[in-house]
Write an enzyme that holds these catalytic residues in place. Structure first.
Site, mmCIF file in Angstrom:
data_model
loop_
_atom_site.group_PDB
_atom_site.id
_atom_site.type_symbol
_atom_site.label_atom_id
_atom_site.label_comp_id
_atom_site.label_asym_id
_atom_site.label_seq_id
_atom_site.Cartn_x
_atom_site.Cartn_y
_atom_site.Cartn_z
ATOM 1 N N LYS A 184 76.440 16.695 52.768
ATOM 2 C CA LYS A 184 76.950 15.298 52.721
ATOM 3 C C LYS A 184 75.861 14.406 52.113
ATOM 4 O O LYS A 184 76.112 13.510 51.258
ATOM 5 C CB LYS A 184 77.582 15.028 53.869
ATOM 6 N N SER A 188 83.162 9.766 61.479
ATOM 7 C CA SER A 188 82.578 10.058 62.636
ATOM 8 C C SER A 188 81.741 11.494 62.579
ATOM 9 O O SER A 188 81.296 11.858 63.450
ATOM 10 C CB SER A 188 83.812 10.280 63.745
ATOM 11 N N ASN A 205 79.642 14.186 59.487
ATOM 12 C CA ASN A 205 78.275 14.102 58.536
ATOM 13 C C ASN A 205 78.258 13.151 57.731
ATOM 14 O O ASN A 205 77.102 12.937 57.392
ATOM 15 C CB ASN A 205 78.296 15.911 58.045
ATOM 16 N N LYS A 251 71.055 34.917 61.223
ATOM 17 C CA LYS A 251 70.198 34.233 62.276
ATOM 18 C C LYS A 251 70.179 32.675 61.974
ATOM 19 O O LYS A 251 68.923 32.350 62.064
ATOM 20 C CB LYS A 251 68.617 35.077 62.281
#
Lengths: 311, 311
Positions: free
Chosen positions: A50, A75, A77, A269
């Site tokens: 964003k 509310s 990103n 990961k």
């Protein structure tokens, strides 16, 4: 929106974004029978793609407009992205948030220099409050996804991915408000070679899937998905681009989203949001279609509450 | 072990390892008041730095020795590392594991081509079983940490880190069996410029801290730490290197380890093991000491059970 628009946009926002890495996993490739390339926007500034669209939208404003600030309602990103991008450009950002938003999200916006304006948790209230701020301060409203400059900005992640991996057969993204997939589809159209754009969407909020079928913008009746970034609705700026340039939207269950998220965490990961896992879930769901192909996956963000994981 | 030994080792194992990335976070830097550089061995093959030492140890064997295979006892990352390295080199790997080891760990070893031999969960049983395999098959025993070739291999992660960031003032690693910190200390000694090596160790298994104080190898009386990779004991090969080349070992509580792990996950958006967080916890614990310094942190691995997270 032309090829040159995308190139100009990327050049413009480069000082404000990270060129994020592309990761691969031998084990995931074996699992799908294809080569997957994960574009890690979870490593982007403020933790999501964003940032790209927010930076571009503010940079396209006139000096006069910048002086009066920008306003959005979000509310998620985009609230953080607009705050951080505005801070870097010396612009004031007003962020309208429902008073039910978690404290941690309000704090994150304030941490990036945004001014939080709380309202009742309804669409009417937030639109009314945004309008108030436009009128009162002369601030320019910037929509989180249904805005040409935002769409161009979001497309730059795919430009970088195609530069790193020119031979991709597909690029897959999650579909929420439609800004990311529309920008990605434009980038694939202008910079890909026999490359197609695929969307992944939660079954619970499949407005884009149904809109492509019916040929008009459909609305969601529930927002009951763990992919909290994908609860938003398609808009009239991004839908025509999606109609023209997206090959297919694949719907996935909540169970598939969680399982896909877990594979990404365990094998790559990396920490990604549930919304991020939806594009990979779509590929996993129809892996026969993607056999022996080269597939780019946009990992859209990594802002997740570690205290409330689904596994 | 000379500078040239390290250079030769790195050249030797390069085809079998990843050159892992170095990540930074503006927010973490602000939190510490220093510049931190995280060397991400969680992105290493099989998910941990252990791949380096295992590959080097096997490559130093004669053709005759390789023909008869290798054996180790481990239920952790070294079991997987030796299996994967052996597989890549066409060598048989016998892995002695306690019969209490989780099924997922046995499966991982088998997935990498290792042969699992189960034994009672005691030190005597595993040493007896390893000896059996040496006698029966002529296999060469390779210790997970107390072995010169393993120590050299583990040191190559720090060589890469110092090549990427030549101006580091400190490099910090977790301390378990001592292979990683000994190899790192050698790399810092030969390739650093006014650079020092720091260890982080859980209070519950502080044998290295106490050994440095007393001047002889001390043993742990408990293994009660979440940092499951750091329960092992120092050895006579790595302890003298640690005595000579490590400036300080900083002990941290379980609470500090978990808090540090959470910061790494939230800010760097990566999945790391509790053991990996111990080096960062040590820097956080004494952040005054590191003010305005450049600090390398070895993130040792990322193999963690997502069903049993501490947060």
């Amino acid at each position: 929106m032309t090829k040159q628009d995308l190139i100009d946009c990327h050049d413009r926002i480069k000082p404000f974004i990270h060129i994020t890495p592309v990761l691969t996993s031998r084990l995931i490739n074996e699992m799908i029978g294809a080569q997957l390339f994960f574009k890690c926007e979870n490593f982007q500034r403020m933790g999501a793609f964003k940032m790209r669209g927010a930076a571009n939208a503010i940079m396209q404003l006139t000096a006069e407009q910048r002086k009066n600030g920008v306003v959005t309602h979000s509310s998620g990103n985009f609230a953080q992205a607009l705050s951080l991008a505005a801070q870097g450009l010396g612009v004031k950002a007003y962020i309208v948030m429902p008073n039910t938003a978690p404290q941690v999200k309000k704090d994150a916006v304030r941490g990036y220099g945004g001014m939080v304006i709380e309202c009742e948790p309804t669409l009417e209230a937030r639109e009314h409050e945004s309008k108030n701020i436009e009128d009162q301060y002369g601030a320019t409203f910037i929509h989180p996804s249904n805005d040409d400059q935002v769409i161009l900005g979001q497309g730059t992640a795919c430009m970088e991915l195609l530069e790193a991996q020119p031979g991709l057969d597909y690029v897959a993204t999650p579909v929420g408000g439609g800004g990311l997939i529309a920008g990605t589809a434009l980038a694939v159209h202008y910079f890909g070679t026999n490359c197609r754009t695929i969307g992944g969407e939660p079954l619970a909020t499949d407005d884009a899937y149904r809109s492509l079928l019916s040929g008009q913008i459909e609305t969601n009746t529930t927002t009951n998905t763990i992919a909290d970034g994908l609860k938003t609705q398609l808009g009239d700026r991004n839908f025509p681009i999606i109609q023209k340039h997206v090959e297919k939207i694949i719907r996935v269950t909540e169970k598939e989203i969680i399982a896909s998220m877990r594979i990404i965490w365990e094998r790559l990961k990396i920490v990604c949001e549930p919304s991020s896992a939806v594009a990979f879930a779509a590929v996993l769901n129809q892996k026969g279609k993607f056999n022996e192909k080269k597939i780019g996956i946009i990992i859209s963000g990594g802002n997740v509450d570690l205290s409330h994981l689904p596994f």
